[in-house]
Design an enzyme around this catalytic site. Sequence first.
Site, PDB file in Angstrom:
ATOM      1  N   TYR A  40       3.892  -9.919 -46.275  1.00 52.45           N
ATOM      2  CA  TYR A  40       4.600 -10.942 -47.041  1.00 52.45           C
ATOM      3  C   TYR A  40       3.761 -11.455 -48.215  1.00 52.45           C
ATOM      4  CZ  TYR A  40       7.581 -11.089 -42.867  1.00 52.45           C
ATOM      5  OH  TYR A  40       8.394 -10.773 -41.809  1.00 52.45           O
ATOM      6  N   HIS A  98       4.430  -4.600 -36.554  1.00 50.27           N
ATOM      7  CA  HIS A  98       5.548  -4.867 -37.460  1.00 50.27           C
ATOM      8  C   HIS A  98       6.633  -3.792 -37.380  1.00 50.27           C
ATOM      9  CE1 HIS A  98       6.423  -7.049 -41.512  1.00 50.27           C
ATOM     10  NE2 HIS A  98       7.543  -6.742 -40.900  1.00 50.27           N
TER      11      HIS A  98
END
Length: 298
Positions: free
Chosen positions: A47, A96
């Site tokens: 991010y 992830h």
Amino acid sequence: MAITLNNGFKMPVVGLGVWRMDGKDVRDLIINSIKLGYRHFDCAADYKNEAEVGEALSEAFKTGLLWNSDHGHVLEACKDSLKKLQLDYLDLYLVHFPVAVKHTGVGQTGSPLDKDGVLDIDTTISLETTWHAMEDLVSKGLVRSIGISNYDIFLTRDCLAYSKVKPAVNQIETHPYFQRDCLVKFCQKHGICVTAHTPLGGAAANAEWFGTVSCLDDPVLKALAEKYKKTVAQIVLRWGIQRNTVVIPKTSKFERLKENFEVFDFELAKEDMDKIKAIDRKYRTNQPAKFWGIDLYA
């Protein structure tokens, strides 16, 4: 309101996802969300806003995610995230995506492509190897809980078979148009909490990247919103909570941040839960769900 994980730690059922939030804006947003009552923040190396998130975090439940290019460097990647977040430990650290790609440097969250333009997958690192490195983070005290993200039912089953420390969470896309009931029930049966990272369906970013379809204009949901005098988003989030899943909607607007947290003062009747169950489209989009040239949902 919190859900108890399989290791005894508690995780708030409503959190805030910070994907695609600019660093300069995310700090103030998190401070405002804490004032509203949020205590669960979903962060990730990919991010690229960990430093700004770290400036704002205090007594919150903090989730981090291991990027695909760091599967062979789990310890270093976790320490890098902790440094950027200015933390001593993470409450939860997730794999992830269930794919290891060519290493691009710790904290360098690239998605390298090969000469054919396809994701450059590292075939020397198995998901089992990655998981055992994740388990080491628990023994070192760097994370309290570990989990998986975007794992289907078969990969989740395999992880349960080879794990010494069972995954506490599987963070997946699930919403009224893509309910994935078999996967959700399988995880819950085996003590794995399900977190919905796209609980409202396809916003602009999800539609652009994944082709996800939004459910917020669905007539059934609109009728329920009118019945309960709530917004459609609140109906959908409440539905997710009543499925015993954790929801982490993303928003950068204060009014929606407030709205998304106001879901604890009502309960959907069983017949209305059944109505939402009936609008499941089984698939996330009419087209193959591909990312980096591979189908992660196949």
